[in-house]
Design a protein around this motif. Structure first.
Motif, PDB file in Angstrom:
ATOM      1  N   GLU A   1       0.831  -1.203   0.000  1.00 17.16           N
ATOM      2  CA  GLU A   1       0.000   0.000   0.000  1.00 17.16           C
ATOM      3  C   GLU A   1       0.869   1.258   0.000  1.00 17.16           C
ATOM      4  OE1 GLU A   1      -4.157   1.058   2.152  1.00 17.16           O
ATOM      5  OE2 GLU A   1      -2.473   0.719   3.506  1.00 17.16           O
ATOM      6  N   GLU A   2       1.942   1.246   0.799  1.00 20.48           N
ATOM      7  CA  GLU A   2       2.791   2.431   0.924  1.00 20.48           C
ATOM      8  C   GLU A   2       3.691   2.630  -0.295  1.00 20.48           C
ATOM      9  OE1 GLU A   2       4.961   1.920   4.526  1.00 20.48           O
ATOM     10  OE2 GLU A   2       3.162   1.810   5.776  1.00 20.48           O
ATOM     11  N   ILE A   3       4.279   1.537  -0.797  1.00 18.80           N
ATOM     12  CA  ILE A   3       5.279   1.647  -1.863  1.00 18.80           C
ATOM     13  C   ILE A   3       4.647   1.616  -3.253  1.00 18.80           C
ATOM     14  CG2 ILE A   3       7.303   0.536  -2.904  1.00 18.80           C
ATOM     15  CD1 ILE A   3       7.968  -0.549  -0.089  1.00 18.80           C
ATOM     16  N   LEU A   4       3.703   0.687  -3.457  1.00 22.49           N
ATOM     17  CA  LEU A   4       3.123   0.491  -4.790  1.00 22.49           C
ATOM     18  C   LEU A   4       1.768   1.164  -4.956  1.00 22.49           C
ATOM     19  CD1 LEU A   4       3.865  -3.341  -5.212  1.00 22.49           C
ATOM     20  CD2 LEU A   4       5.289  -1.418  -5.947  1.00 22.49           C
ATOM     21  N   ASP A   5       1.197   1.643  -3.841  1.00 20.20           N
ATOM     22  CA  ASP A   5      -0.164   2.185  -3.850  1.00 20.20           C
ATOM     23  C   ASP A   5      -1.147   1.127  -4.352  1.00 20.20           C
ATOM     24  OD1 ASP A   5      -2.047   4.126  -3.318  1.00 20.20           O
ATOM     25  OD2 ASP A   5      -1.976   4.978  -5.335  1.00 20.20           O
ATOM     26  N   VAL A   6      -0.901  -0.111  -3.947  1.00 16.90           N
ATOM     27  CA  VAL A   6      -1.742  -1.249  -4.333  1.00 16.90           C
ATOM     28  C   VAL A   6      -2.223  -1.949  -3.072  1.00 16.90           C
ATOM     29  CG1 VAL A   6      -1.776  -3.527  -5.426  1.00 16.90           C
ATOM     30  CG2 VAL A   6      -0.611  -1.630  -6.550  1.00 16.90           C
ATOM     31  N   SER A   7      -3.535  -2.158  -2.993  1.00 17.89           N
ATOM     32  CA  SER A   7      -4.113  -2.885  -1.871  1.00 17.89           C
ATOM     33  C   SER A   7      -4.175  -4.364  -2.240  1.00 17.89           C
ATOM     34  CB  SER A   7      -5.518  -2.344  -1.584  1.00 17.89           C
ATOM     35  OG  SER A   7      -6.183  -3.142  -0.640  1.00 17.89           O
ATOM     36  N   MET A   8      -3.546  -5.219  -1.419  1.00 19.11           N
ATOM     37  CA  MET A   8      -3.477  -6.651  -1.706  1.00 19.11           C
ATOM     38  C   MET A   8      -4.244  -7.449  -0.656  1.00 19.11           C
ATOM     39  SD  MET A   8      -1.589  -7.230  -4.463  1.00 19.11           S
ATOM     40  CE  MET A   8      -1.259  -8.989  -4.259  1.00 19.11           C
ATOM     41  N   SER A   9      -4.968  -8.464  -1.124  1.00 21.09           N
ATOM     42  CA  SER A   9      -5.603  -9.424  -0.225  1.00 21.09           C
ATOM     43  C   SER A   9      -4.936 -10.779  -0.394  1.00 21.09           C
ATOM     44  CB  SER A   9      -7.101  -9.536  -0.521  1.00 21.09           C
ATOM     45  OG  SER A   9      -7.786  -8.400  -0.055  1.00 21.09           O
TER      46      SER A   9
END
Length: 445
Positions: free
Chosen positions: A271-279
């Motif tokens: 979330e912080e580095i890639l601005d991607v939320s992962m489940s």
């Protein structure tokens, strides 16, 4: 072009050698000089060196000592000794240190040229050999990577891993997962599929790889265009450290709980580095249950996707703790987002009520509802309008006040029932929340 360093405490000799070597057109050399071993080391610490031509006898630190230092910084550097002394001890030590040439200054310049020429030949041979090895290793890595991808995709399509590994094409594959030890499958899914590229998934996989402890073996593949699938295996030491002697059935869950801690960091960094939320979703221990691989993967994927569709982010599904999976899947399929949010709040509140005397940390509650602890705190406030920690405090207070109406319950017992091991800590908490001590409040009832 190679870099050559000349070291001699006699400037006339050092400068003369520089001039002689620069005048030889056959040598394409970048030539440096130093008048002491210490000066030579300063050069070595900031500049790559390919060939060293050094006097042996020098003040403070001799050439034999210098060779060891240079070899530390530049192991492939070729060493040539130039000396005015033909002493057996020096010659023997030079041979022992694998020095290329030992030349007497009295022999003239031609042996020096020949030694430099020989050093260049060796450097070029080593360079060619290294390139060939690197190309061969790269080819093997590419072939092995393709074979692993093929193998893992076959497993995910329903073929059994033990049978596949017996096939001749996979016989020499360096596969990190042993069939006779506890193993787990982990699925990674980007919550926002729009704009997600293979490169972003690979970057998320790289973050996971860097944060995965060395105690866990790993093989992974990108699957079906939008999933990352890892096969994970804790080593024997980690399994032993996490072992529950009293309840063997809990051992697999202890490994999964440990993995959840790793995944929390992975989710936060994605979330912080890639601005991607992962489940993520974690299977149960599939050792001796390889035939269930596809079933577990599809169920986990379905549970993650439905939760994401219902507005959740940073989900962590624990397959083994998702009881009655088929009925849950059916319920999730038919539920609307508002009803799902209400159901989640009810589940959180019910867990707090049932575990009032136990662990009410964000981690424990997040595990119950299959969410990242950090995200759970944000999500709870988003859907309820309240802070989760404050809700827990308020519920503890309300429960304690309700129990005070029972004259048979002592304050110490009430403190334990609402999760305070220390009566004094309970008293401090109660007074901070109400402005009165527990006893003062009870006296007013």
């Amino acid at each position: 072009m190679y870099r050559l360093l000349i070291v001699d405490d006699e400037p006339v000799i050092a400068n003369g050698l520089v001039q002689l070597l620069q005048d030889r057109q056959e040598f394409e050399l970048d030539i440096c000089k130093a008048y002491s071993a210490d000066e030579a080391l300063e050069i070595a610490q900031r500049t790559k060196l390919d060939i060293l031509v050094s006097d042996i006898r020098m003040p403070k630190k001799n050439g034999l000592q210098l060779v060891d230092e240079i070899a530390y910084y530049w192991p492939s550097c070729r060493m040539i000794f130039l000396t005015g002394y033909s002493e057996f001890n020096y010659v023997y030590e030079a041979i022992r240190k694998n020095v290329d040439s030992y030349i007497l200054k009295s022999e003239g310049v031609e042996p020096i040229f020949e030694a430099v020429r020989g050093a260049i030949v060796k450097l070029e041979e080593e360079h060619r050999s290294r390139l060939q090895q690197e190309k061969a290793q790269l080819h093997l890595r590419i072939v092995e990577s393709l074979l692993k991808k093929e193998l893992l995709e076959s497993v995910l399509r329903g073929e059994e891993l033990p049978a596949l590994l017996r096939e001749e094409r996979y016989a020499d594959l360096d596969f990190a997962i042993a069939l006779d030890r506890p193993s787990f499958i982990l699925i990674g899914y980007a919550d926002q599929q729009e704009g997600i590229t293979m490169k972003l998934l690979e970057a998320a996989g790289s973050i996971f790889g860097k944060l995965l402890p060395p105690s866990i073996g790993c093989e992974y593949t990108l699957y079906d265009g939008h999933l990352i699938v890892w096969f994970l295996q804790p080593n024997a030491e980690l399994v032993d450290r996490l072992r529950d002697e009293a309840d063997a059935a809990e051992n697999g869950h202890r490994v999964v709980a440990y993995l959840r801690g790793v995944l929390e960091r992975v989710q936060n960094e994605c979330e912080e580095i890639l601005d991607v939320s992962m489940s993520f979703g974690i299977s149960g221990n599939i050792m001796n249950r390889w035939d269930q691989t596809r079933e577990q993967v599809e169920m986990i994927r379905s549970l993650i996707r439905r939760r994401v569709q219902l507005g959740q982010r940073m989900v962590i599904v624990d397959y083994e703790r998702t009881t009655d999976k088929s009925s849950i899947q059916i319920k999730l399929a038919g539920i609307q987002q508002d009803a799902f949010k209400k159901g989640l709040l009810d589940q959180i509140h019910r867990y707090i009520e049932e575990h009032l005397a136990g662990d009410l940390s964000l981690t424990a509650i997040a595990e119950e509802v299959h969410l990242n602890p950090s995200y759970l705190s944000r999500y709870y406030k988003q859907i309820s309008g309240h802070n989760l920690i404050e809700y827990i405090k308020s519920f503890k207070l309300e429960s304690a006040i309700a129990m005070m109406s029972d004259p048979h319950l002592k304050l110490n017992e009430i403190a334990l029932r609402v999760g305070f091991d220390s009566p004094s800590y309970f008293a401090t908490f109660f007074k901070k929340m109400t402005g009165k001590s527990p006893q003062e409040y009870r006296n007013l009832q």
